[in-house]
Write a protein that holds these residues in place. Structure first.
Motif, PDB file in Angstrom:
ATOM      1  N   VAL A 163      81.607  -2.515 -35.710  1.00  0.00           N
ATOM      2  CA  VAL A 163      81.433  -2.644 -37.160  1.00  0.00           C
ATOM      3  C   VAL A 163      81.446  -1.228 -37.720  1.00  0.00           C
ATOM      4  O   VAL A 163      80.603  -0.386 -37.339  1.00  0.00           O
ATOM      5  N   LEU A 164      82.388  -0.919 -38.591  1.00  0.00           N
ATOM      6  CA  LEU A 164      82.685   0.463 -38.950  1.00  0.00           C
ATOM      7  C   LEU A 164      81.566   1.159 -39.732  1.00  0.00           C
ATOM      8  O   LEU A 164      81.564   2.385 -39.825  1.00  0.00           O
ATOM      9  N   THR A 165      80.615   0.413 -40.295  1.00  0.00           N
ATOM     10  CA  THR A 165      79.517   1.070 -41.017  1.00  0.00           C
ATOM     11  C   THR A 165      78.588   1.811 -40.063  1.00  0.00           C
ATOM     12  O   THR A 165      77.925   2.779 -40.460  1.00  0.00           O
ATOM     13  N   SER A 166      78.481   1.354 -38.833  1.00  0.00           N
ATOM     14  CA  SER A 166      77.673   2.022 -37.808  1.00  0.00           C
ATOM     15  C   SER A 166      76.237   2.246 -38.312  1.00  0.00           C
ATOM     16  O   SER A 166      75.654   1.380 -38.967  1.00  0.00           O
ATOM     17  N   VAL A 167      75.658   3.419 -38.033  1.00  0.00           N
ATOM     18  CA  VAL A 167      74.251   3.706 -38.383  1.00  0.00           C
ATOM     19  C   VAL A 167      74.053   3.815 -39.893  1.00  0.00           C
ATOM     20  O   VAL A 167      72.939   3.697 -40.390  1.00  0.00           O
ATOM     21  N   TRP A 168      75.139   4.018 -40.622  1.00  0.00           N
ATOM     22  CA  TRP A 168      75.060   4.128 -42.091  1.00  0.00           C
ATOM     23  C   TRP A 168      74.385   2.902 -42.692  1.00  0.00           C
ATOM     24  O   TRP A 168      73.751   2.999 -43.754  1.00  0.00           O
ATOM     25  N   ALA A 228      80.250   7.741 -39.447  1.00  0.00           N
ATOM     26  CA  ALA A 228      81.162   6.597 -39.577  1.00  0.00           C
ATOM     27  C   ALA A 228      82.615   7.070 -39.647  1.00  0.00           C
ATOM     28  O   ALA A 228      83.520   6.474 -39.026  1.00  0.00           O
ATOM     29  N   CYS A 229      82.849   8.158 -40.397  1.00  0.00           N
ATOM     30  CA  CYS A 229      84.217   8.698 -40.478  1.00  0.00           C
ATOM     31  C   CYS A 229      84.677   9.198 -39.110  1.00  0.00           C
ATOM     32  O   CYS A 229      85.838   8.962 -38.697  1.00  0.00           O
ATOM     33  N   PHE A 230      83.803   9.871 -38.381  1.00  0.00           N
ATOM     34  CA  PHE A 230      84.160  10.364 -37.057  1.00  0.00           C
ATOM     35  C   PHE A 230      84.455   9.201 -36.109  1.00  0.00           C
ATOM     36  O   PHE A 230      85.382   9.273 -35.292  1.00  0.00           O
ATOM     37  N   GLY A 231      83.656   8.110 -36.228  1.00  0.00           N
ATOM     38  CA  GLY A 231      83.896   6.945 -35.381  1.00  0.00           C
ATOM     39  C   GLY A 231      85.248   6.315 -35.650  1.00  0.00           C
ATOM     40  O   GLY A 231      85.954   5.892 -34.712  1.00  0.00           O
ATOM     41  N   VAL A 232      85.644   6.229 -36.904  1.00  0.00           N
ATOM     42  CA  VAL A 232      86.961   5.681 -37.231  1.00  0.00           C
ATOM     43  C   VAL A 232      88.059   6.578 -36.685  1.00  0.00           C
ATOM     44  O   VAL A 232      89.081   6.109 -36.163  1.00  0.00           O
ATOM     45  N   TRP A 233      87.873   7.889 -36.787  1.00  0.00           N
ATOM     46  CA  TRP A 233      88.896   8.825 -36.299  1.00  0.00           C
ATOM     47  C   TRP A 233      89.073   8.710 -34.782  1.00  0.00           C
ATOM     48  O   TRP A 233      90.202   8.728 -34.269  1.00  0.00           O
ATOM     49  N   THR A 234      87.944   8.577 -34.049  1.00  0.00           N
ATOM     50  CA  THR A 234      88.040   8.480 -32.586  1.00  0.00           C
ATOM     51  C   THR A 234      88.630   7.149 -32.134  1.00  0.00           C
ATOM     52  O   THR A 234      89.199   7.072 -31.038  1.00  0.00           O
ATOM     53  N   ARG A 235      88.500   6.107 -32.952  1.00  0.00           N
ATOM     54  CA  ARG A 235      89.030   4.787 -32.576  1.00  0.00           C
ATOM     55  C   ARG A 235      90.264   4.412 -33.387  1.00  0.00           C
ATOM     56  O   ARG A 235      90.584   3.238 -33.538  1.00  0.00           O
ATOM     57  N   TRP A 236      90.936   5.411 -33.925  1.00  0.00           N
ATOM     58  CA  TRP A 236      92.029   5.167 -34.868  1.00  0.00           C
ATOM     59  C   TRP A 236      93.122   4.271 -34.278  1.00  0.00           C
ATOM     60  O   TRP A 236      93.607   3.344 -34.919  1.00  0.00           O
ATOM     61  N   LEU A 282      90.080   2.457 -46.709  1.00  0.00           N
ATOM     62  CA  LEU A 282      89.519   1.909 -47.949  1.00  0.00           C
ATOM     63  C   LEU A 282      88.021   1.678 -47.810  1.00  0.00           C
ATOM     64  O   LEU A 282      87.229   1.996 -48.715  1.00  0.00           O
ATOM     65  N   GLN A 283      87.606   1.133 -46.657  1.00  0.00           N
ATOM     66  CA  GLN A 283      86.190   0.892 -46.440  1.00  0.00           C
ATOM     67  C   GLN A 283      85.402   2.207 -46.455  1.00  0.00           C
ATOM     68  O   GLN A 283      84.343   2.304 -47.084  1.00  0.00           O
ATOM     69  N   LEU A 284      85.903   3.233 -45.772  1.00  0.00           N
ATOM     70  CA  LEU A 284      85.223   4.535 -45.754  1.00  0.00           C
ATOM     71  C   LEU A 284      85.165   5.142 -47.151  1.00  0.00           C
ATOM     72  O   LEU A 284      84.169   5.803 -47.509  1.00  0.00           O
ATOM     73  N   ALA A 285      86.217   4.925 -47.947  1.00  0.00           N
ATOM     74  CA  ALA A 285      86.216   5.449 -49.315  1.00  0.00           C
ATOM     75  C   ALA A 285      85.131   4.776 -50.145  1.00  0.00           C
ATOM     76  O   ALA A 285      84.387   5.447 -50.906  1.00  0.00           O
ATOM     77  N   ILE A 286      84.991   3.446 -50.004  1.00  0.00           N
ATOM     78  CA  ILE A 286      83.928   2.733 -50.731  1.00  0.00           C
ATOM     79  C   ILE A 286      82.558   3.219 -50.281  1.00  0.00           C
ATOM     80  O   ILE A 286      81.663   3.475 -51.098  1.00  0.00           O
ATOM     81  N   MET A 287      82.400   3.391 -48.975  1.00  0.00           N
ATOM     82  CA  MET A 287      81.125   3.892 -48.450  1.00  0.00           C
ATOM     83  C   MET A 287      80.826   5.292 -48.967  1.00  0.00           C
ATOM     84  O   MET A 287      79.683   5.622 -49.313  1.00  0.00           O
ATOM     85  N   GLY A 288      81.868   6.139 -49.047  1.00  0.00           N
ATOM     86  CA  GLY A 288      81.667   7.497 -49.546  1.00  0.00           C
ATOM     87  C   GLY A 288      81.259   7.525 -51.004  1.00  0.00           C
ATOM     88  O   GLY A 288      80.347   8.279 -51.392  1.00  0.00           O
ATOM     89  N   VAL A 289      81.941   6.711 -51.821  1.00  0.00           N
ATOM     90  CA  VAL A 289      81.590   6.654 -53.247  1.00  0.00           C
ATOM     91  C   VAL A 289      80.151   6.170 -53.423  1.00  0.00           C
ATOM     92  O   VAL A 289      79.371   6.742 -54.201  1.00  0.00           O
ATOM     93  N   TRP A 290      79.783   5.118 -52.683  1.00  0.00           N
ATOM     94  CA  TRP A 290      78.418   4.600 -52.830  1.00  0.00           C
ATOM     95  C   TRP A 290      77.389   5.601 -52.280  1.00  0.00           C
ATOM     96  O   TRP A 290      76.280   5.683 -52.801  1.00  0.00           O
ATOM     97  N   THR A 291      77.752   6.347 -51.260  1.00  0.00           N
ATOM     98  CA  THR A 291      76.835   7.372 -50.756  1.00  0.00           C
ATOM     99  C   THR A 291      76.527   8.398 -51.834  1.00  0.00           C
ATOM    100  O   THR A 291      75.372   8.814 -52.011  1.00  0.00           O
ATOM    101  N   VAL A 292      77.562   8.798 -52.583  1.00  0.00           N
ATOM    102  CA  VAL A 292      77.355   9.747 -53.681  1.00  0.00           C
ATOM    103  C   VAL A 292      76.478   9.135 -54.765  1.00  0.00           C
ATOM    104  O   VAL A 292      75.521   9.759 -55.256  1.00  0.00           O
ATOM    105  N   VAL A 293      76.784   7.881 -55.154  1.00  0.00           N
ATOM    106  CA  VAL A 293      76.012   7.212 -56.212  1.00  0.00           C
ATOM    107  C   VAL A 293      74.549   7.046 -55.786  1.00  0.00           C
ATOM    108  O   VAL A 293      73.623   7.360 -56.547  1.00  0.00           O
ATOM    109  N   THR A 308      75.155  10.089 -41.809  1.00  0.00           N
ATOM    110  CA  THR A 308      75.639   8.864 -41.161  1.00  0.00           C
ATOM    111  C   THR A 308      76.996   8.440 -41.705  1.00  0.00           C
ATOM    112  O   THR A 308      77.788   7.817 -40.976  1.00  0.00           O
ATOM    113  N   TRP A 309      77.306   8.766 -42.955  1.00  0.00           N
ATOM    114  CA  TRP A 309      78.661   8.504 -43.450  1.00  0.00           C
ATOM    115  C   TRP A 309      79.669   9.376 -42.691  1.00  0.00           C
ATOM    116  O   TRP A 309      80.764   8.920 -42.343  1.00  0.00           O
ATOM    117  N   GLY A 310      79.262  10.610 -42.419  1.00  0.00           N
ATOM    118  CA  GLY A 310      80.121  11.474 -41.613  1.00  0.00           C
ATOM    119  C   GLY A 310      80.312  10.918 -40.210  1.00  0.00           C
ATOM    120  O   GLY A 310      81.428  10.974 -39.649  1.00  0.00           O
TER     121      GLY A 310
END
Length: 379
Positions: free
Chosen positions: A108-113, A32-40, A51-62, A28-30
């Motif tokens: 809302v950029l978090t989407s299904v994540w 969210a990234c695809f959604g941002v790219w399509t609506r860039w 920045l938001q996607l980076a925070i989401m990615g870091v927290w996904t790893v944690v 789902t993080w992927g």
């Protein structure tokens, strides 16, 4: 400790759910990234979205590392932290899109994540945890979208609630199954160990005791007393070998397994083949009352008296009878003993059963032995 944890994890039926949650988080993080790219081109502040996607990615790893470890699954701290961070990431959409644009229809950029903590809480706390997570995410989404857009987000709220309910119910069911599996494994291990010890005892100790008993009776004199002691120990060991493990299951114990060790050369214990499960406190009180009745047999029934302990499972009631073929007595003598301060009957037997809400019936007559009938209700 690490070995114990790995052993416990291997038998944890919830482990596949946690692994599925990790995969869900990454995928789902992927999305969210695809959604941002399509609506860039439609994003007001692309750097804020990055920045938001980076925070989401870091927290996904944690979160993924935490959910893959024992410490992250054993309590709800990580799941609650996941919920807080996810809500924060939802509001971080304001870094990329103004609130007016979001309420006008911007995503809302978090989407299904954002559904991740709902599933995490459902796994760790069951249905209630899933519903709390779904309600929290839904309220955060409603605050961003605005009350006027309630109808548009209704389907998202329904999906969150259904996910919390279904995953929570599945997790609760699997957790109960996990407890029963552990109990079954423990019971199987105990039974296997008892069988191993029984073979060793039968091949060694019991044969020696039987030989001592035969030789003592053959020699006579003082050896007869030694033969009698050997016979008592042989019966005690055989009773111990035949006894069932007294295991507690959800606050209940097997009355039969607790009474079987009371068998001696003068006392037979007869129980049903199936376990008779009662609350642990009830089993303890019944065993104590039976021991007091057997003590009275040893004191008053006579040196040659035999005794029988019988358990009957009547469904709603359980009846334990203690009968001997000794000298017997009269009701008047029982009442006189109570008046004289001998409280074994009134307190240790009748008092214990009365405290359990049960009843005691005594049948006795001179020369006809004594029978105690103790009845307790499962209700």
């Amino acid at each position: 400790m690490d070995l114990d944890r790995r052993g416990g994890d291997s038998a944890d039926l919830l482990l596949p759910l946690w692994r599925a949650l990790i995969v869900f988080r990454v995928i789902t993080w992927g999305f969210a990234c695809f959604g941002v790219w399509t609506r860039w081109t439609g994003i007001h502040n692309p750097s804020g979205a990055v920045l938001q996607l980076a925070i989401m990615g870091v927290w996904t790893v944690v979160a993924s590392i935490g959910y893959s470890r024992h410490w992250g699954r054993r309590n709800t701290r990580l799941a609650v932290a996941d919920l807080v961070v996810t809500v924060g990431c939802m509001y971080a959409t304001l870094l990329a899109q103004p609130l007016l644009d979001i309420r006008a229809g911007a995503s809302v950029l978090t989407s299904v994540w954002a559904a991740g903590p709902v599933i995490a809480l459902a796994i760790s706390r069951g249905r209630d945890g899933g519903l709390i997570g779904a309600a929290t995410i839904s309220l955060a989404l409603l605050s961003l979208r605005g009350v006027d857009n309630t109808a548009k987000i209704l389907s998202n709220v329904q999906l969150l609630l259904v996910a919390g309910l279904v995953v929570g119910y599945a997790a609760t069911t699997m957790r109960r199954a996990n407890v029963r599996l552990r109990e079954a494994i423990a019971a199987e291990s105990a039974t296997a160990e008892r069988l191993r010890l029984s073979r060793s005892i039968h091949d060694g100790v019991l044969q020696v005791l039987a030989q001592v008993q035969r030789r003592g009776n053959a020699i006579g004199g003082e050896a007869v007393e030694l033969a009698s002691l050997a016979a008592e120990q042989e019966v005690a060991l055989r009773s111990l070998m035949a006894a069932r493990p007294v295991t507690e299951q959800r606050g209940q114990a097997d009355l039969c397994g607790a009474l079987l060790p009371l068998a001696t050369t003068r006392t037979d214990v007869v129980v049903p083949a199936a376990p008779v499960l009662l609350p642990v406190g009830v089993v303890d009180e019944l065993v104590a009352a039976v021991k007091e009745a057997l003590s009275n047999v040893g004191k008053h029934a006579g040196p040659g008296a035999r005794c029988w302990v019988v358990v009957e499972d009547l469904g709603a009631d359980v009846v334990v009878s203690v009968r001997d073929d000794g000298a017997g007595t009269t009701q008047e003598r029982l009442e006189a003993a109570h008046a004289a301060g001998h409280l074994g009957v009134s307190q240790s037997i009748q008092g214990r059963i009365a405290d359990l809400g049960g009843s005691v019936t005594v049948r006795t007559a001179p020369g006809e032995g004594t029978e105690w009938e103790m009845t307790v209700s499962r209700a």
